[in-house]
Design an enzyme around this catalytic site. Structure first.
Site, PDB file in Angstrom:
ATOM      1  N   HIS A 308      -3.737  19.376  19.387  1.00 27.65           N
ATOM      2  CA  HIS A 308      -2.443  18.685  19.373  1.00 27.65           C
ATOM      3  C   HIS A 308      -1.837  18.846  17.994  1.00 27.65           C
ATOM      4  CE1 HIS A 308       0.565  15.544  19.884  1.00 27.65           C
ATOM      5  NE2 HIS A 308       0.344  15.670  21.180  1.00 27.65           N
ATOM      6  N   ASP A 366      -3.441  15.982  28.465  1.00 30.14           N
ATOM      7  CA  ASP A 366      -3.428  16.859  29.646  1.00 30.14           C
ATOM      8  C   ASP A 366      -4.817  17.205  30.146  1.00 30.14           C
ATOM      9  OD1 ASP A 366      -0.755  18.121  27.914  1.00 30.14           O
ATOM     10  OD2 ASP A 366      -0.563  17.333  29.943  1.00 30.14           O
TER      11      ASP A 366
HETATM   12  C1  SDX Z   1       1.430  18.030  24.977  1.00 29.54           C
HETATM   13  O1  SDX Z   1       3.906  17.230  20.784  1.00 29.54           O
HETATM   14  C2  SDX Z   1       3.498  16.343  21.682  1.00 29.54           C
HETATM   15  O2  SDX Z   1       3.462  15.162  21.452  1.00 29.54           O
HETATM   16  C3  SDX Z   1       3.101  16.958  23.013  1.00 29.54           C
HETATM   17  C4  SDX Z   1       2.509  15.986  24.028  1.00 29.54           C
HETATM   18  C5  SDX Z   1       3.510  14.969  24.484  1.00 29.54           C
HETATM   19  O3  SDX Z   1       3.087  13.909  24.964  1.00 29.54           O
HETATM   20  O4  SDX Z   1       4.730  15.262  24.439  1.00 29.54           O
HETATM   21  O5  SDX Z   1       1.382  15.328  23.498  1.00 29.54           O
HETATM   22  C6  SDX Z   1       2.079  16.726  25.297  1.00 29.54           C
HETATM   23  O6  SDX Z   1       2.113  19.020  24.910  1.00 29.54           O
HETATM   24  C7  SDX Z   1      -0.047  18.034  24.657  1.00 29.54           C
HETATM   25  C8  SDX Z   1      -0.546  19.463  24.215  1.00 29.54           C
HETATM   26  C9  SDX Z   1      -0.786  20.254  25.501  1.00 29.54           C
HETATM   27  N1  SDX Z   1      -1.071  21.692  25.160  1.00 29.54           N
HETATM   28  C10 SDX Z   1      -2.293  22.203  25.358  1.00 29.54           C
HETATM   29  O7  SDX Z   1      -3.287  21.554  25.703  1.00 29.54           O
HETATM   30  C11 SDX Z   1      -2.337  23.718  25.137  1.00 29.54           C
HETATM   31  C12 SDX Z   1      -3.557  24.078  24.259  1.00 29.54           C
HETATM   32  N2  SDX Z   1      -3.301  23.558  22.902  1.00 29.54           N
HETATM   33  C13 SDX Z   1      -2.734  24.489  21.937  1.00 29.54           C
HETATM   34  O8  SDX Z   1      -1.848  25.415  22.462  1.00 29.54           O
HETATM   35  C14 SDX Z   1      -2.311  23.801  20.649  1.00 29.54           C
HETATM   36  O9  SDX Z   1      -3.338  22.981  20.286  1.00 29.54           O
HETATM   37  C15 SDX Z   1      -1.031  23.011  20.607  1.00 29.54           C
HETATM   38  C16 SDX Z   1       0.137  23.789  21.119  1.00 29.54           C
HETATM   39  C17 SDX Z   1      -1.177  21.759  21.421  1.00 29.54           C
HETATM   40  C18 SDX Z   1      -0.786  22.608  19.153  1.00 29.54           C
HETATM   41  O10 SDX Z   1      -0.466  23.774  18.476  1.00 29.54           O
HETATM   42  P1  SDX Z   1      -0.278  23.746  16.867  1.00 29.54           P
HETATM   43  O11 SDX Z   1      -0.145  22.383  16.341  1.00 29.54           O
HETATM   44  O12 SDX Z   1       0.796  24.741  16.546  1.00 29.54           O
HETATM   45  O13 SDX Z   1      -1.672  24.208  16.340  1.00 29.54           O
HETATM   46  P2  SDX Z   1      -2.046  25.699  16.140  1.00 29.54           P
HETATM   47  O14 SDX Z   1      -1.666  26.477  17.352  1.00 29.54           O
HETATM   48  O15 SDX Z   1      -1.498  26.140  14.822  1.00 29.54           O
HETATM   49  O16 SDX Z   1      -3.619  25.611  16.084  1.00 29.54           O
HETATM   50  C19 SDX Z   1      -4.266  25.293  14.866  1.00 29.54           C
HETATM   51  C20 SDX Z   1      -5.557  26.093  14.914  1.00 29.54           C
HETATM   52  C21 SDX Z   1      -5.324  27.581  15.212  1.00 29.54           C
HETATM   53  O17 SDX Z   1      -6.382  28.289  14.580  1.00 29.54           O
HETATM   54  P3  SDX Z   1      -6.065  29.029  13.182  1.00 29.54           P
HETATM   55  O18 SDX Z   1      -4.850  29.922  13.410  1.00 29.54           O
HETATM   56  O19 SDX Z   1      -5.786  27.906  12.194  1.00 29.54           O
HETATM   57  O20 SDX Z   1      -7.332  29.805  12.886  1.00 29.54           O
HETATM   58  O21 SDX Z   1      -6.361  25.618  16.004  1.00 29.54           O
HETATM   59  C22 SDX Z   1      -6.532  26.647  16.965  1.00 29.54           C
HETATM   60  C23 SDX Z   1      -5.484  27.723  16.691  1.00 29.54           C
HETATM   61  O22 SDX Z   1      -5.949  28.994  17.075  1.00 29.54           O
HETATM   62  N3  SDX Z   1      -6.309  26.028  18.258  1.00 29.54           N
HETATM   63  C24 SDX Z   1      -7.067  26.220  19.346  1.00 29.54           C
HETATM   64  C25 SDX Z   1      -6.512  25.381  20.326  1.00 29.54           C
HETATM   65  N4  SDX Z   1      -5.453  24.745  19.825  1.00 29.54           N
HETATM   66  C26 SDX Z   1      -5.322  25.143  18.552  1.00 29.54           C
HETATM   67  N5  SDX Z   1      -8.143  26.998  19.560  1.00 29.54           N
HETATM   68  C27 SDX Z   1      -8.658  26.947  20.811  1.00 29.54           C
HETATM   69  N6  SDX Z   1      -8.195  26.172  21.820  1.00 29.54           N
HETATM   70  C28 SDX Z   1      -7.123  25.382  21.601  1.00 29.54           C
HETATM   71  N7  SDX Z   1      -6.665  24.601  22.583  1.00 29.54           N
END
Ligand code: SDX
Length: 431
Positions: A308, A366
Site C-alpha cells: 500500500h 483487497d
Molecule cells: C487500494 O491509495 C489507497 O488508499 C488505495 C486503497 C483505497 O482504499 O482507496 O487502499 C485501495 O488500492 C489498495 C491497494 C490494492 N492494490 C494491490 O493490492 C496491488 C498490489 N500492490 C502494488 O501494486 C502496490 O503495493 C501498490 C500499488 C498498492 C502501492 O504501490 P507503491 O506505493 O507505488 O509502491 P511501489 O510500487 O513503489 O512498491 C514499493 C516496493 C517496490 O520494490 P522496489 O522497486 O522498491 O524494489 O515494493 C514492491 C515494489 O516492487 N512491491 C511489491 C508489491 N507491492 C509493492 N512487491 C511484490 N508484491 C507487491 N504487491
C-alpha cells in the site's frame, strides 16, 4: 485553512525563499509551495504524489505507520463493529454521528431514492452481455447526467445535496443491474422495507421464480464490506473525482471518472486480481513459487492484495475483513475453502519473508474481501463494482467538501519537459 506558525527556508541558485508551513490535526506538517513558481521560477517534481498534499480535508485520516484509519476521528474498527454503512455515510457526509432522528431521516431519504429512472434500463441493453460490469457502471453512472438535470448545478447547495443522496442510493441498484444484465436475468427492483445491504444482495440474487430471503449474517458481512471501503483520504480514484470536480463538471460525471480510475488492478481492481491470483496459485504447495516471482525484479508479477502507498503496517481494514471471512465461510460451511487456505498460508509465508518485511508489504483491504465476495456467490467481475458502490460515499463527501470551498481552483499540474526544443516543420520529401 489552518494558520501558518512557521516557515520552511529553501535556498537554491543564490535565492532564499521562506515558504509557510502548516501543522495538521494529525500527520506530517506541510510546506505550502503554491507561491514557489511565482517567487522562485521553479516547479516541484513528485510523480505519483508520494510527498504531496493535494488539498485540505477533515474527512478521513490514515496513519500508515500505526495502521490506523479514522473517519471524522472515529477508528474504522469501532465503526465496523458498532456502526453500519448508512450511519458511516452520514458521518462522512455531514461530519458528525447522527442522532436517532437524523439517522432515520437520512435512511428514509436514501431508501426513497434507490430506484433509477425506468428509461435508464435501456442503457444496459446497449452493452454486450459479456461487458465487464465496471464498463457498464462507468457508462450508466455518467449517463445519470442525462437524466437528473435538476441536480447538476453544483453552485446550488440543495442540488448538491440531492445529487449526493441520489448517488448513494442508486449506485447499488445500478451495480446490481449490471450484474443481472451480465447473467441474463431480469432486473430486480429495490424494496423500501429492508436495509441497504440486504437490498443489494436481494437485487443481485433474487429471481422472479421464487422468494429470496436475505441471510442476516451475509447481510451484516455485506454491510461491513461497504463500511470498510467507504473512504480513504486522497487515493487515486478520489483524487480523480476531485480533479474532475475542480473543472466544474457535474457530480455524476465526476463519480463516473472515479469509477473508471478505481477499475485499475493497482487500485480497486486488486480484489478481483487477488482472487484470480489465489485461484492461479491453487494450492499451498505452489505458494513458494509465487512468492519467489513477487520478489524477482525481472518478473512483473506482484502479490495482489499486498502492499500500500500509505500503510507500512497492517491495513486495519484487512484485519476486520479477515474476521468477516472466517464468519462468512464458517456460516456457509466452506471454512475449508481451498482458496481461503491458500490465502491464509500465503499471508503467513509472505509476512515471515524478509523481503516483504523490509518493504513493509502487508495485506491490504483487497486481500480478504474477494474471498468473502466469492463465498457469497459473486463472480470476480463484481468485486470492483461492489468497491465502487461502497466508495461512492467517499467520493461524494470529498467532492462536496471541495466544491463548497470558496477557494477552490481548477487543478492544473505542470511538468518536467524533456522533449525536443522548438524546431521547424520539414516537408515530407525532405525527411
Ligand atoms: C487500494 O491509495 C489507497 O488508499 C488505495 C486503497 C483505497 O482504499 O482507496 O487502499 C485501495 O488500492 C489498495 C491497494 C490494492 N492494490 C494491490 O493490492 C496491488 C498490489 N500492490 C502494488 O501494486 C502496490 O503495493 C501498490 C500499488 C498498492 C502501492 O504501490 P507503491 O506505493 O507505488 O509502491 P511501489 O510500487 O513503489 O512498491 C514499493 C516496493 C517496490 O520494490 P522496489 O522497486 O522498491 O524494489 O515494493 C514492491 C515494489 O516492487 N512491491 C511489491 C508489491 N507491492 C509493492 N512487491 C511484490 N508484491 C507487491 N504487491
Amino acid at each position: 485553512m489552518v494558520e501558518s506558525t512557521k516557515n520552511a527556508t529553501l535556498s537554491f541558485d543564490g535565492k532564499t525563499l521562506e515558504l509557510p508551513m502548516y501543522s495538521p490535526t494529525s500527520g506530517p506538517d506541510v510546506i505550502d509551495i503554491s507561491k514557489l513558481y511565482a517567487q522562485g521560477d521553479v516547479f516541484t517534481h513528485d510523480p505519483g504524489f508520494t510527498s504531496t498534499s493535494s488539498c485540505e480535508s477533515s474527512i478521513t485520516f490514515i496513519d500508515g505507520e500505526k495502521g490506523e484509519l479514522l473517519h471524522r476521528g472515529y477508528p474504522i474498527d469501532q465503526l465496523a463493529e458498532k456502526s453500519h454503512y448508512l450511519e458511516v455515510c452520514y458521518l462522512l457526509l455531514y461530519g458528525e454521528l447522527p442522532t436517532a432522528a437524523q439517522l432515520e431521516d437520512f435512511e428514509t431519504r436514501v431508501t426513497r431514492h434507490t430506484m433509477v429512472h425506468e428509461q435508464m434500463h435501456n442503457f444496459f441493453r446497449g452493452f454486450r452481455r459479456d461487458a465487464h460490469p465496471m464498463a457498464t457502471m462507468v457508462g450508466v453512472v455518467g449517463a445519470m447526467s442525462a437524466f437528473y438535470h435538476d441536480s447538476t448545478d453544483i453552485t446550488d447547495p440543495w442540488q448538491r445535496e440531492v445529487a449526493a443522496i441520489r448517488l448513494i442510493a442508486k449506485l447499488p441498484t445500478i451495480a446490481a443491474m449490471a450484474y443481472k444484465y451480465s447473467v441474463g436475468q431480469p432486473f430486480v427492483y429495490p424494496r423500501n422495507d429492508i436495509d441497504y445491504a440486504s437490498n443489494f444482495l436481494r437485487m443481485c440474487f433474487a429471481v422472479p421464480a421464487e422468494e429470496y430471503e436475505v441471510n442476516p449474517i451475509l447481510s451484516r458481512a455485506m454491510d461491513r464490506i461497504f463500511t470498510l471501503h467507504a473512504d480513504h483520504e486522497q487515493n487515486a480514484s478520489t483524487s480523480t473525482v476531485r480533479l474532475a470536480s475542480s473543472s466544474g463538471a457535474n457530480p455524476f460525471a465526476c463519480i463516473a471518472a472515479g469509477i473508471a480510475c478505481l477499475w485499475g488492478p493497482a487500485h480497486g481492481g486488486a480484489n478481483q486480481a487477488c482472487l484470480e491470483m489465489l485461484q492461479e496459485i491453487g494450492s499451498v504447495d505452489r505458494i513458494p513459487e509465487f512468492i519467489a516471482r513477487a520478489k524477482d525484479k525481472n518478473d512483473p508479477f506482484r502479490l495482489m492484495g499486498f502492499g500500500h502507498r500509505v500503510y507500512k503496517n497492517f491495513d486495519p481494514r484487512a484485519k476486520v475483513m479477515k474476521q468477516s471471512a472466517d464468519e462468512v465461510l464458517d456460516l456457509l460451511g466452506v471454512e475449508n475453502n481451498p482458496i481461503l487456505q491458500v490465502a491464509k498460508e500465503l499471508e503467513a509465508q509472505a509476512l515471515a519473508d524478509p523481503y516483504f518485511a523490509e518493504k513493509k508489504l502487508f495485506p491490504n483491504v483487497d486481500f480478504y474481501s474477494g474471498i468473502i465476495l466469492e463465498a457469497m456467490g459473486f463472480p470476480t467481475s463484481m468485486f470492483t463494482p461492489i468497491f465502487a458502490v461502497s466508495r461512492t460515499i467517499g467520493w461524494v463527501s470529498q467532492w462536496k467538501e471541495q466544491i463548497s470551498d470558496p477557494k477552490m481552483r481548477i487543478g492544473r499540474p505542470r511538468q518536467l519537459y524533456t522533449g525536443s526544443g522548438a524546431r521547424d516543420y520539414v516537408d515530407v520529401e525532405n525527411r
